[in-house]
Scaffold this motif. Structure first.
Motif, mmCIF file in Angstrom:
data_model
loop_
_atom_site.group_PDB
_atom_site.id
_atom_site.type_symbol
_atom_site.label_atom_id
_atom_site.label_comp_id
_atom_site.label_asym_id
_atom_site.label_seq_id
_atom_site.Cartn_x
_atom_site.Cartn_y
_atom_site.Cartn_z
ATOM 1 N N LYS A 1 0.228 8.779 -5.820
ATOM 2 C CA LYS A 1 0.218 10.068 -5.128
ATOM 3 C C LYS A 1 -1.183 10.655 -4.953
ATOM 4 O O LYS A 1 -1.474 11.751 -5.448
ATOM 5 N N PRO A 2 -2.081 9.941 -4.261
ATOM 6 C CA PRO A 2 -3.403 10.527 -3.994
ATOM 7 C C PRO A 2 -3.337 11.693 -3.017
ATOM 8 O O PRO A 2 -4.285 12.469 -2.911
ATOM 9 N N PHE A 3 -2.226 11.805 -2.300
ATOM 10 C CA PHE A 3 -2.015 12.914 -1.382
ATOM 11 C C PHE A 3 -0.525 13.047 -1.118
ATOM 12 O O PHE A 3 0.262 12.158 -1.451
ATOM 13 N N LYS A 4 -0.136 14.160 -0.525
ATOM 14 C CA LYS A 4 1.262 14.392 -0.162
ATOM 15 C C LYS A 4 1.308 14.989 1.233
ATOM 16 O O LYS A 4 0.272 15.344 1.804
ATOM 17 N N GLY B 1 0.817 -1.211 0.000
ATOM 18 C CA GLY B 1 0.000 0.000 0.000
ATOM 19 C C GLY B 1 0.847 1.257 0.000
ATOM 20 O O GLY B 1 0.523 2.230 -0.686
ATOM 21 N N GLY B 2 1.964 1.232 0.764
ATOM 22 C CA GLY B 2 2.866 2.382 0.768
ATOM 23 C C GLY B 2 3.472 2.638 -0.594
ATOM 24 O O GLY B 2 3.600 3.787 -1.035
ATOM 25 N N VAL B 3 3.834 1.555 -1.293
ATOM 26 C CA VAL B 3 4.389 1.690 -2.646
ATOM 27 C C VAL B 3 3.341 2.287 -3.584
ATOM 28 O O VAL B 3 3.636 3.179 -4.397
ATOM 29 N N LEU B 4 2.095 1.813 -3.492
ATOM 30 C CA LEU B 4 1.024 2.338 -4.345
ATOM 31 C C LEU B 4 0.769 3.816 -4.081
ATOM 32 O O LEU B 4 0.548 4.594 -5.019
ATOM 33 N N ILE B 5 0.816 4.205 -2.806
ATOM 34 C CA ILE B 5 0.617 5.618 -2.474
ATOM 35 C C ILE B 5 1.711 6.477 -3.093
ATOM 36 O O ILE B 5 1.473 7.568 -3.607
ATOM 37 N N MET B 6 2.951 5.958 -3.064
ATOM 38 C CA MET B 6 4.060 6.702 -3.658
ATOM 39 C C MET B 6 3.929 6.794 -5.173
ATOM 40 O O MET B 6 4.286 7.800 -5.786
ATOM 41 N N LEU B 7 3.410 5.730 -5.792
ATOM 42 C CA LEU B 7 3.295 5.696 -7.252
ATOM 43 C C LEU B 7 2.166 6.602 -7.751
ATOM 44 O O LEU B 7 2.348 7.388 -8.681
#
Length: 270
Positions: free
Chosen positions: A118-121, A110-116
């Motif tokens: 970028k739904p938020f920063k 999930g962390g990798v997907l968030i980084m890819l």
């Protein structure tokens, strides 16, 4: 085997292992120092790059964890556990570890997907998993938010990446949705003018999109108005509270009643 033989064997084992243990300790201490320097170097390199802060912190954490895994394998190898044996042990218990760490692996993915995607920063105000807060840090397994009451909220990345995320910061502006009710005796046009004057005179309410005041519903005991001003995302709560207060004061000054629940007593004559 006699007691003396056991003691001799123990001495021999200690003598044989002592250099390896000392070497392993030195490797652990020196390796830890080297890892700190390497992580600092990665931080400096990423700081000079154009990557956002969220990705920088994620890569730093990933680098730190990867280097520590290498260090642990080196220490075990120095003590006498061959890397091939170590790999065989890992392979034999891999399934058990996978089952036990299923949630952790999901959080990592999930962390990798968030980084890819970028739904938020970092710094964005988001709503997820029933919580609202500003993103403080995106780590390998979890994301930390600072809630509206300044509480720290930790959400597993697995759940975060597989559920709905509302980002209030992305568009830069937010609409404040308020419902104001007045009595049926009130003049609708006058009420709209009074409320609109409050909206147009507030310095934090945007001119575009323009604020609106419309009749929303004819409720049981009130005429409800949908009051819709727009503000910058950072000014949302200030506008929300100010408009709520100022509308009440303005309606009172204009003699427009805001109804409230009350009971009527009816007496029957016997």
């Amino acid at each position: 085997m006699e007691k003396q033989d056991w003691i001799n064997k123990g001495y021999e084992l200690i003598i044989a292992l002592t250099p390896k243990i000392i070497a392993a300790l030195l490797i652990w201490v020196v390796g830890g120092i080297v890892i700190k320097f390497m992580v600092r170097g990665v931080k400096r390199v990423l700081a000079k790059s154009k990557h956002d802060v969220s990705l920088q912190k994620f890569l730093v954490n990933l680098t730190r964890w990867g280097l520590f895994v290498i260090l642990i394998i080196s220490v075990l190898s120095t003590v006498g556990i061959a890397t091939t044996s170590f790999a065989a042990i890992l392979a034999s218990i891999g399934l058990a570890i996978g089952l036990a760490l299923q949630g952790s692996l999901s959080n990592f993915a999930g962390g990798v997907l968030i980084m890819l995607f970028k739904p938020f920063k970092i710094g964005d105000l988001i709503e997820a998993q029933g919580e609202i807060g500003s993103v403080k840090e995106i780590e390998i397994f979890t994301t930390k938010l600072i809630g509206l009451s300044n509480k720290e909220i930790i959400i597993p990345n697995g759940k975060l990446s597989n559920d709905t995320i509302v980002n209030y910061t992305t568009e830069g502006t937010r609409r404040v949705d308020l419902v104001i009710g007045v009595s049926y005796d009130s003049d609708i046009k006058q009420t709209k003018e009074v409320v609109m004057n409050v909206l147009t005179s507030h310095p934090l309410i945007l001119k575009e999109p323009a604020p609106t005041v419309d009749v929303l519903a004819l409720a049981d005991s009130s005429v409800n108005f949908a009051v819709r001003p727009w503000s910058n995302a950072a000014d949302y709560w200030r506008v929300y509270f100010d408009v709520t207060e100022n509308v009440k004061l303005a309606l009172d000054e204009a003699g427009i009643e805001i109804p409230y629940p009350h009971q009527v007593e009816i007496q029957k004559q016997g």
